[in-house]
Design a protein around this motif. Sequence first.
Motif, PDB file in Angstrom:
ATOM      1  N   ILE A 183      58.615 126.823  52.349  1.00  0.00           N
ATOM      2  CA  ILE A 183      59.040 128.062  52.732  1.00  0.00           C
ATOM      3  C   ILE A 183      59.611 128.297  54.121  1.00  0.00           C
ATOM      4  N   ALA A 184      58.736 127.461  55.152  1.00  0.00           N
ATOM      5  CA  ALA A 184      59.015 127.839  56.529  1.00  0.00           C
ATOM      6  C   ALA A 184      60.293 127.100  56.748  1.00  0.00           C
ATOM      7  N   ARG A 185      60.754 125.985  56.389  1.00  0.00           N
ATOM      8  CA  ARG A 185      62.175 125.297  56.503  1.00  0.00           C
ATOM      9  C   ARG A 185      62.876 126.165  55.712  1.00  0.00           C
ATOM     10  N   GLY A 186      62.774 126.698  54.578  1.00  0.00           N
ATOM     11  CA  GLY A 186      63.875 127.353  53.955  1.00  0.00           C
ATOM     12  C   GLY A 186      64.166 128.719  54.979  1.00  0.00           C
ATOM     13  N   ILE A 187      63.495 129.402  55.610  1.00  0.00           N
ATOM     14  CA  ILE A 187      63.628 130.616  56.464  1.00  0.00           C
ATOM     15  C   ILE A 187      64.639 130.145  57.700  1.00  0.00           C
ATOM     16  N   ALA A 188      63.928 128.838  58.247  1.00  0.00           N
ATOM     17  CA  ALA A 188      64.521 128.555  59.562  1.00  0.00           C
ATOM     18  C   ALA A 188      65.927 128.192  59.355  1.00  0.00           C
ATOM     19  N   ARG A 189      66.121 127.401  58.183  1.00  0.00           N
ATOM     20  CA  ARG A 189      67.395 127.068  57.761  1.00  0.00           C
ATOM     21  C   ARG A 189      68.388 128.291  57.449  1.00  0.00           C
ATOM     22  N   ALA A 190      67.653 129.250  56.819  1.00  0.00           N
ATOM     23  CA  ALA A 190      68.635 130.488  56.395  1.00  0.00           C
ATOM     24  C   ALA A 190      69.002 131.314  57.686  1.00  0.00           C
ATOM     25  N   HIS A 191      68.312 130.952  58.710  1.00  0.00           N
ATOM     26  CA  HIS A 191      68.791 131.783  60.142  1.00  0.00           C
ATOM     27  C   HIS A 191      69.448 130.570  60.989  1.00  0.00           C
ATOM     28  N   LYS A 241      47.241 109.854  65.329  1.00  0.00           N
ATOM     29  CA  LYS A 241      47.908 109.967  66.697  1.00  0.00           C
ATOM     30  C   LYS A 241      48.571 111.500  66.750  1.00  0.00           C
ATOM     31  N   GLY A 242      48.008 112.218  65.843  1.00  0.00           N
ATOM     32  CA  GLY A 242      48.661 113.713  66.060  1.00  0.00           C
ATOM     33  C   GLY A 242      50.013 113.865  65.523  1.00  0.00           C
ATOM     34  N   ALA A 243      50.584 115.009  65.789  1.00  0.00           N
ATOM     35  CA  ALA A 243      51.929 115.341  65.076  1.00  0.00           C
ATOM     36  C   ALA A 243      52.533 116.520  66.206  1.00  0.00           C
ATOM     37  N   THR A 244      53.642 116.589  65.962  1.00  0.00           N
ATOM     38  CA  THR A 244      54.446 117.640  66.616  1.00  0.00           C
ATOM     39  C   THR A 244      55.606 118.173  65.690  1.00  0.00           C
ATOM     40  N   PHE A 245      55.470 119.446  65.458  1.00  0.00           N
ATOM     41  CA  PHE A 245      56.350 120.298  64.706  1.00  0.00           C
ATOM     42  C   PHE A 245      57.275 120.943  65.833  1.00  0.00           C
ATOM     43  N   THR A 246      58.732 121.063  65.250  1.00  0.00           N
ATOM     44  CA  THR A 246      59.668 121.703  66.194  1.00  0.00           C
ATOM     45  C   THR A 246      60.496 122.667  65.328  1.00  0.00           C
ATOM     46  N   LEU A 247      60.369 123.718  65.846  1.00  0.00           N
ATOM     47  CA  LEU A 247      61.385 124.804  65.142  1.00  0.00           C
ATOM     48  C   LEU A 247      62.583 125.175  66.158  1.00  0.00           C
ATOM     49  N   ARG A 248      63.907 125.150  65.584  1.00  0.00           N
ATOM     50  CA  ARG A 248      64.821 125.569  66.526  1.00  0.00           C
ATOM     51  C   ARG A 248      65.711 126.531  65.718  1.00  0.00           C
ATOM     52  N   LEU A 249      65.971 127.495  66.542  1.00  0.00           N
ATOM     53  CA  LEU A 249      66.538 128.819  65.793  1.00  0.00           C
ATOM     54  C   LEU A 249      67.678 128.858  67.068  1.00  0.00           C
ATOM     55  N   PRO A 250      68.955 129.416  66.317  1.00  0.00           N
ATOM     56  CA  PRO A 250      70.101 129.878  67.394  1.00  0.00           C
ATOM     57  C   PRO A 250      69.589 131.019  67.875  1.00  0.00           C
TER      58      PRO A 250
END
Length: 105
Positions: free
Chosen positions: A59-67, A80-89
């Motif tokens: 759902i989060a990816r769908g919302i990000a891509r819709a924008h 070793k952990g993880a990094t999530f990156t959200l990019r929005l114009p």
Amino acid sequence: MALSVHAGPSPVHHVIVRVMDDGIGIAEHDLERIFHRFERLDHPGRPAAAGGSGIGLTIARGIARAHGGDITAQSAGLGKGATFTLRLPQEPAPEGGMSGHQVSR
């Protein structure tokens, strides 16, 4: 856990939000799978089965891509952990409007 927010470089300006943790990590072959609908990964190091239905990241990816943006995940591997990156114009503020965050009450 760490959180960073900054603007990306020109010519297309993006707002970039990164969430980094030092948790159980994600195996390389699972980095794209975690965004599939109903996908839930089992990890031997996790003390109990995680709750949820496996649709949150979908759902989060769908919302990000819709924008016009996206969400990605990176990890150096299990443990070793993880990094999530959200990019929005980032669009310029309308004439006379405010740029940045705006909270309405």
